[in-house]
Design an enzyme around this catalytic site. Structure first.
Site, PDB file in Angstrom:
ATOM      1  N   ASP A 366      36.092   0.544 -28.500  1.00 17.22           N
ATOM      2  CA  ASP A 366      35.241   1.609 -27.967  1.00 17.22           C
ATOM      3  C   ASP A 366      34.674   2.445 -29.114  1.00 17.22           C
ATOM      4  OD1 ASP A 366      34.040   3.158 -26.038  1.00 17.22           O
ATOM      5  OD2 ASP A 366      35.776   4.464 -25.766  1.00 17.22           O
ATOM      6  N   GLU A 369      29.697   2.566 -32.094  1.00 16.17           N
ATOM      7  CA  GLU A 369      28.248   2.549 -32.449  1.00 16.17           C
ATOM      8  C   GLU A 369      28.038   2.794 -33.943  1.00 16.17           C
ATOM      9  OE1 GLU A 369      29.619   4.330 -29.896  1.00 16.17           O
ATOM     10  OE2 GLU A 369      29.147   2.701 -28.531  1.00 16.17           O
ATOM     11  N   ASP A 454      29.209   4.446 -20.527  1.00 17.04           N
ATOM     12  CA  ASP A 454      29.566   5.524 -19.596  1.00 17.04           C
ATOM     13  C   ASP A 454      28.491   5.759 -18.539  1.00 17.04           C
ATOM     14  OD1 ASP A 454      31.802   5.605 -21.096  1.00 17.04           O
ATOM     15  OD2 ASP A 454      31.267   7.421 -22.207  1.00 17.04           O
TER      16      ASP A 454
HETATM   17  C1  GLC Z   1      34.436   6.516 -23.986  1.00 23.41           C
HETATM   18  C2  GLC Z   1      34.395   5.165 -23.273  1.00 23.41           C
HETATM   19  C3  GLC Z   1      35.173   5.249 -21.987  1.00 23.41           C
HETATM   20  C4  GLC Z   1      36.603   5.691 -22.279  1.00 23.41           C
HETATM   21  C5  GLC Z   1      36.594   7.031 -23.008  1.00 23.41           C
HETATM   22  C6  GLC Z   1      37.981   7.470 -23.450  1.00 23.41           C
HETATM   23  O1  GLC Z   1      33.728   7.448 -23.264  1.00 23.41           O
HETATM   24  O2  GLC Z   1      33.094   4.727 -23.067  1.00 23.41           O
HETATM   25  O3  GLC Z   1      35.159   4.023 -21.313  1.00 23.41           O
HETATM   26  O4  GLC Z   1      37.334   5.813 -21.096  1.00 23.41           O
HETATM   27  O5  GLC Z   1      35.778   6.943 -24.164  1.00 23.41           O
HETATM   28  O6  GLC Z   1      38.544   6.546 -24.298  1.00 23.41           O
END
Ligand code: GLC
Length: 732
Positions: A366, A369, A454
């Site tokens: 995650d 980017e 998200d």
């Molecule tokens: C980011 C991710 C999401 C995750 C969050 C906490 O927003 O896109 O899927 O739950 O971080 O880790």
């Protein structure tokens, strides 16, 4: 000296705007170029590389699959790129590429954008961006894939501008008739043209160049239950228990950031997860896999082992003064590994290996980017040049040497996913890895699955997931999904039912939602909703043999799993415009309800006849039908002439290989293929797979074995036609 009378003729001319002077800035280009051609799986290809004067060498691609068979490029001494391209270097770090757009030409692909299927008429920013507000105004999202398909009259031409530097794509904005790409880079570029050829051939050639997704482990195609966060061992066990108690088929429980100690990667909070490995072992015995999240940011803390080891190895990205770049993420001020470096990817894999040894089955990458809360704007979308290399926050180690981050930004996420992929391959060389990533660049599909980030629990985002996922597939990435139920804001019963009606067809199928939002597990909305969701998830499991065959097809041809209608109906003018329905592989047309308080929708069928999945007479194609879909419906239709292998649902995929399997035949004559393997290892690549050719005619099914490398599991087989089911013996 007299004063000349005013010349009214000239004055009048002045208010009529003159034709604009040639606005084209001067071409500063003095660097090197290389032009080559190739035939890639029957598709003509031309590649133009350009690099600025003084550049150390032509830019190295991060997208191309080193194992690609498409390496036979022939140099062209004289000639042009063709396709009406003009290009120039307008400034030290600005390159412009232009080509006229025909009036009826459509612009498809371009990876992840919050847009409809045809990207024309808008300007897009290809620059990996963590923007949680997905709206029509979002110029960029998490993934950047600079591959467009220009399609007209059934013929397509693909353009791949291979550079992970910022790119602005103006696709005939303001009703214009020009495609104009502005690339901000000092490294230069490789621009590849594929075609003209039919759309599937162009996608096939692109994925031949950039690689394809290997067959995923079967469990990763099952239902995945996630939430930010199941923050304690008790919660994780409880969710797993509820899923089994309520008979909701599920293969994976996903653990978000709260398993870590202070959000430090590669740590486990001992207070909240005192017996992490035992928990995973217990869940495993109950048929669950556990996937954990990893973020790239390493908390800056000299007393912490990961940070110390990273610093000792000089693994973190540094600014021009040699200081590690520090950005704030979940763990607070953090350092960012330079995943462009092979040694850093290997180190990351060594650290992550501990998780795998504890039993973690797959890795979710995650924030890659990369995202940092205190850097909301890495580069303005209006930028016309790159900042100086030393002002790009930090430098990274590109193959040509230290390079400003913005130059190579868009490939950060793929390279992080690659580290996880390589790790899983190394630890279990014979198992199919499962890696999920939020960010990615062209070629990302070689390192696993992606999701759309998200999204929000809105019908609008349910609707948009269709063109977004279709575009990912056309951009080479088949294994993709969106958070089922929506991530931000609260879902409700109606939304979640409608979302599962679509989500069971997402190649990556995960219910996930944000911290602070209403619970979103299938039982969180009462008994009626739970009943509908159970049935829908069971249908997903029933379809898994078919879904796996689509991954096999992708690996062979590059075809996406989710396909726009015109993929299979290139001549159909009406099908061209449709992006609220799709084909799930060649044989199933999906047309979900995408608005609140709707029970009915208009469905367009291309030529042929289509049987409602839930039963009933076929509907004729070449026209629209108004169809009702209740909350218990599967909004899908099966093409006449299809033999669909449907397996009896099981609580999880470990049990699926022994479950009864029915060949449901649609229409008086039908054909199909069916295959079996262990769903877990790479054995199928060594011939441990069985495959049959199926034909149904005059009420009888005939199966011919093509390969018999996988032993019988003892499952029973049936044939079903017009509601009647009889047992069947597969020849072995
Ligand atoms: C980011 C991710 C999401 C995750 C969050 C906490 O927003 O896109 O899927 O739950 O971080 O880790």
């Amino acid at each position: 000296m007299g004063i000349d009378p005013p010349d009214w003729t000239r004055a009048r001319q002045a208010v009529v705007p003159a034709a604009p002077p040639e606005a084209r800035p001067k071409d500063l280009f003095r660097g090197g170029t290389r032009l080559e051609t190739a035939i890639i799986q029957g598709v003509p290809a031309t590649r133009l590389a350009g690099w600025p004067r003084g550049a150390r060498r032509e830019p190295v691609s991060f997208a191309l699959d080193p194992a690609s068979p498409a390496s036979q490029w022939k140099p062209v001494r004289r000639g042009s790129f063709g396709d009406g391209l003009v290009w120039r270097q307008e400034a030290e770090s600005r390159w412009v590429f232009e080509r006229p757009l025909a009036e009826d030409e459509r612009c498809l692909g371009l990876g992840e954008l919050y847009r409809g299927l045809d990207r024309r008429g808008k300007t897009h920013w290809l620059f990996t961006t963590d923007d949680p507000h997905h709206t029509e105004s979002s110029p960029a999202l998490y993934q950047a894939i600079p591959f467009v398909i220009l399609e007209r009259g059934g013929l397509a031409v693909g353009w791949f501008l291979d550079s992970p530097a910022p790119q602005r794509w103006d696709l005939g904005t303001d009703l214009g008739a020009t495609l104009r790409i502005t690339l901000l880079s000092r490294r230069g570029f490789q621009l590849t043209r594929l075609g003209p050829a039919p759309l599937p051939a162009v996608v096939g050639a692109f994925t031949c160049l950039t690689g394809r997704t290997e067959l995923p482990p079967r469990w990763s195609l099952g239902h995945q239950q996630s939430r930010w966060s199941y923050a304690t061992e008790r919660e994780v066990r409880q969710v797993a228990r509820e899923l089994r108690r309520r008979r909701i088929p599920t293969d994976t429980v996903v653990i978000d950031i709260d398993y870590m100690e202070d959000y430090q990667v590669f740590t486990i909070d001992q207070a909240r997860f005192p017996r992490f490995a035992r928990m995973i072992g217990d869940l495993r015995r109950d048929g669950f896999r556990v996937v954990t999240i990893l973020d790239p940011g390493v908390k800056r803390d000299d007393t912490a082992f990961v940070h110390r080891r990273g610093r000792e190895r000089r693994a973190f990205c540094r600014d021009a003064k040699g200081e590690p770049f520090v950005g704030r993420v979940w763990a607070g001020p953090s350092c960012f590994p330079d995943f462009l470096r092979e040694d850093v990817r290997a180190w990351w894999g060594e650290e992550a290996e501990a998780l795998v040894r504890l039993g973690v089955a797959g890795i979710w990458n995650d924030m890659n980017e990369p995202s940092a809360f205190d850097v909301p704007d890495w580069l303005a979308t209006t930028a016309t040049e790159l900042p100086r290399e030393t002002d790009q926050r930090f430098l990274q180690e590109a193959p040509e040497g230290p390079t400003g981050h913005l130059e190579v930004r868009s490939v950060y996420g793929s390279q992080m996913a690659r580290a996880a992929w390589d790790l899983l391959r190394r630890v279990s060389p014979d198992e199919r890895p499962f890696v999920l990533s939020r960010s990615g660049y062209a070629g990302m599909q070689r390192f696993g699955a992606v999701w759309l980030g998200d999204n929000t629990s809105w019908f609008e985002h349910l609707r948009m997931s269709i063109p977004m996922l279709l575009s990912m597939g056309l951009s080479g990435v088949p294994f993709a999904g969106a958070d089922v139920g929506g991530f931000g804001h609260d879902a409700d019963g109606e939304l979640i039912v409608r979302w599962y009606q679509l989500g069971i067809f997402y190649p990556f199928f995960r219910n996930h939602c944000a911290m602070g939002q209403r619970a979103q597990e299938p039982w969180a909305f009462g008994e009626a909703v739970e009943r509908h969701l159970r049935r829908l998830i069971e249908v997903r499991y029933r379809l898994l043999p078919y879904l796996e065959s689509l991954f096999v097809e992708h690996a062979a041809t590059g075809a996406p799993i989710l396909r726009p209608l015109f993929w299979h109906a290139p001549e159909d003018r009406e099908a061209r415009e449709i992006d609220d329905q799709f084909f799930f592989g060649p044989d199933i047309l999906v047309a979900p309800i995408l608005e609140r308080a709707r029970r009915r929708r208009s469905v367009y069928f291309p030529a042929g006849r289509y049987f409602p999945f839930d039963g009933g007479p076929p509907l004729g194609g070449g026209r629209r039908h108004s169809v009702e879909f209740g909350y218990d419906a599967v909004p899908a239709f099966v093409r006449e002439g299809t033999i669909l292998p449907l397996v009896d649902p099981a609580p999880h995929t470990d049990d699926l290989s022994r479950a009864d399997l029915t060949f449901r035949c649609y229409g008086g004559r039908a054909r199909g293929r069916y295959r079996e393997d262990d769903g877990l290892t790479l054995g199928y690549q060594r011939g441990e797979v069985s495959e049959w050719e199926l034909r149904f005619a005059r009420g009888a099914l005939c199966a011919v074995a093509r390969q018999l490398g996988f032993p019988a599991t003892g499952r029973r087989y049936f044939v079903e036609h017009e509601g009647e089911r009889t047992s069947f013996t597969l020849p072995r």
